[in-house]
Design a protein around this motif. Structure first.
Motif, PDB file in Angstrom:
ATOM      1  N   VAL A  61       0.876  11.634 -10.583  1.00  0.00           N
ATOM      2  CA  VAL A  61       1.394  10.388  -9.995  1.00  0.00           C
ATOM      3  C   VAL A  61       0.613  10.037  -8.731  1.00  0.00           C
ATOM      4  N   ASN A  62       0.370  11.029  -7.870  1.00  0.00           N
ATOM      5  CA  ASN A  62      -0.387  10.761  -6.644  1.00  0.00           C
ATOM      6  C   ASN A  62      -1.855  10.475  -6.939  1.00  0.00           C
ATOM      7  N   ALA A  63      -2.404  11.147  -7.967  1.00  0.00           N
ATOM      8  CA  ALA A  63      -3.772  10.838  -8.383  1.00  0.00           C
ATOM      9  C   ALA A  63      -3.869   9.395  -8.858  1.00  0.00           C
ATOM     10  N   GLY A  64      -2.871   8.951  -9.594  1.00  0.00           N
ATOM     11  CA  GLY A  64      -2.850   7.573 -10.075  1.00  0.00           C
ATOM     12  C   GLY A  64      -2.686   6.566  -8.953  1.00  0.00           C
TER      13      GLY A  64
ATOM     14  N   LEU B 239      -3.684   6.958  -5.882  1.00  0.00           N
ATOM     15  CA  LEU B 239      -4.960   6.883  -5.171  1.00  0.00           C
ATOM     16  C   LEU B 239      -5.968   6.059  -5.959  1.00  0.00           C
ATOM     17  N   ALA B 240      -6.054   6.305  -7.267  1.00  0.00           N
ATOM     18  CA  ALA B 240      -7.042   5.616  -8.098  1.00  0.00           C
ATOM     19  C   ALA B 240      -6.794   4.116  -8.165  1.00  0.00           C
ATOM     20  N   THR B 241      -5.538   3.702  -8.020  1.00  0.00           N
ATOM     21  CA  THR B 241      -5.199   2.277  -8.098  1.00  0.00           C
ATOM     22  C   THR B 241      -4.975   1.635  -6.737  1.00  0.00           C
ATOM     23  N   GLY B 242      -5.280   2.387  -5.669  1.00  0.00           N
ATOM     24  CA  GLY B 242      -5.207   1.816  -4.328  1.00  0.00           C
ATOM     25  C   GLY B 242      -3.825   1.756  -3.734  1.00  0.00           C
ATOM     26  N   LEU B 243      -2.869   2.499  -4.305  1.00  0.00           N
ATOM     27  CA  LEU B 243      -1.501   2.514  -3.785  1.00  0.00           C
ATOM     28  C   LEU B 243      -1.317   3.679  -2.819  1.00  0.00           C
ATOM     29  N   ASP B 244      -0.274   3.582  -1.995  1.00  0.00           N
ATOM     30  CA  ASP B 244       0.008   4.642  -1.030  1.00  0.00           C
ATOM     31  C   ASP B 244       0.565   5.874  -1.744  1.00  0.00           C
ATOM     32  N   GLY B 245       0.102   7.030  -1.356  1.00  0.00           N
ATOM     33  CA  GLY B 245       0.577   8.294  -1.907  1.00  0.00           C
ATOM     34  C   GLY B 245      -0.051   9.424  -1.130  1.00  0.00           C
ATOM     35  N   PHE B 246       0.144  10.637  -1.608  1.00  0.00           N
ATOM     36  CA  PHE B 246      -0.480  11.778  -0.956  1.00  0.00           C
ATOM     37  C   PHE B 246      -1.891  11.970  -1.499  1.00  0.00           C
ATOM     38  N   VAL B 247      -2.838  12.121  -0.570  1.00  0.00           N
ATOM     39  CA  VAL B 247      -4.251  12.265  -0.915  1.00  0.00           C
ATOM     40  C   VAL B 247      -4.626  13.739  -0.762  1.00  0.00           C
ATOM     41  N   PRO B 248      -5.373  14.329  -1.708  1.00  0.00           N
ATOM     42  CA  PRO B 248      -5.807  15.713  -1.551  1.00  0.00           C
ATOM     43  C   PRO B 248      -6.471  15.946  -0.191  1.00  0.00           C
TER      44      PRO B 248
END
Length: 288
Positions: free
Chosen positions: A127-130, A132-141
């Motif tokens: 979910v967080n990978a997705g 990031l890939a789509t430019g949404l806020d989430g946790f980044v590695p």
């Protein structure tokens, strides 16, 4: 070494950690509890033990509570998933970190996917990978996030810069490319099957090496004046005497004669990885 300016990851990380500690103090003064990170270590892998010890020490310095869960290498996958489910339910836990690698009988992807996305401070959940890939806020590695922070601190605005990421792992290469795209760089992702890798690299203003091969990137591959971020941590035999030494994925002495800025190994990206883990934990606590 005539040109390259060393990017001091330790100094940048210390500043970020100090800012996080101040934010934790401010949050507690406003009535919030201290952020809490659950760290799960399965088995006795020596490198993992060092990483976990460093992460826990950094948590304590920043005022973040660390809750250790150490288990034998014989732990079953079902038992580990049950522990993750318990931590997901625990409202006193803001972040969950399952230290990799896991023993071979445990499916790492299944464990990562079992972590609640809003507690996934490693940023590995699909979910967080997705996001990031789509430019949404989430946790980044944490490692690629640390790389981006070093680039921005060194270069300022990187929009329009030509960047190459050498390596395409889910932990570093792919998220690094997404971060650079988000910063409006022009990005090439290269890997072991890329044709004429030296020529691809020679075009880049920014080189992020995360391929896991000791000193693979040579000085003559680089564009004069470029910035090099070396993610590699490889242990090789010392040139004289016994024992080993740490080197990156870039031939440092050669590259430092060509690049304008370069991270050392150790002391470059590594300290930023831990600082960004603390930042993600604080972010998780703020959301909670």
């Amino acid at each position: 070494m005539s040109l390259g300016q060393i990017i001091d990851g330790k100094a940048h990380a210390l500043r970020l950690r100090a800012d996080i500690a101040q934010a934790v103090i401010a949050a507690q003064a406003a009535g919030a509890r201290a952020p809490a990170l659950a760290v799960v270590l399965v088995g006795e892998d020596p490198a993992s033990q060092v990483y976990v010890r460093n992460k826990i020490a950094a948590c304590h310095e920043a005022g973040i509570i660390s809750i250790e869960h150490r288990r034998d290498a014989t732990l079953s996958q079902a038992e580990l998933l049950a522990l993750v489910a318990e931590l997901n339910r625990d409202r006193q836990v803001d972040g969950i970190l399952v230290q990799l690698p896991l023993p071979p009988h445990i499916d790492s992807a299944a464990v990562i996917s079992a972590i609640a996305p809003d507690k996934d401070v490693d940023g590995f959940h699909p979910v967080n990978a997705g996001r990031l890939a789509t430019g949404l806020d989430g946790f980044v590695p944490c490692t690629p996030l640390g790389c981006l922070r070093l680039l921005e601190a060194t270069l300022g605005d990187i929009s329009g810069a030509e960047a190459i990421v050498i390596g395409r792992s889910n932990i570093v290469g792919r998220p690094m490319a997404s971060l650079l795209i988000g910063a409006s760089a022009t990005v090439t992702v290269a890997h072991s099957r890329s044709r004429d890798l030296p020529e691809l690299t020679r075009r880049a203003d920014i080189v992020v090496a995360a391929v896991g091969r000791p000193e693979m990137v040579r000085g003559h591959w680089l564009k004069p004046g470029c910035t090099v971020i070396d993610v590699g941590i490889n242990r090789v035999a010392k040139e004289s005497g016994t024992g080993t030494r740490l080197v990156g994925d870039v031939a440092f002495a050669e590259a430092a004669d060509v690049a304008a800025h370069i991270t050392p190994v150790p002391g470059g990206v590594g300290p930023m990885t831990i600082a960004c883990l603390l930042e993600n934990t604080l972010k998780a606590a703020s959301r909670a």
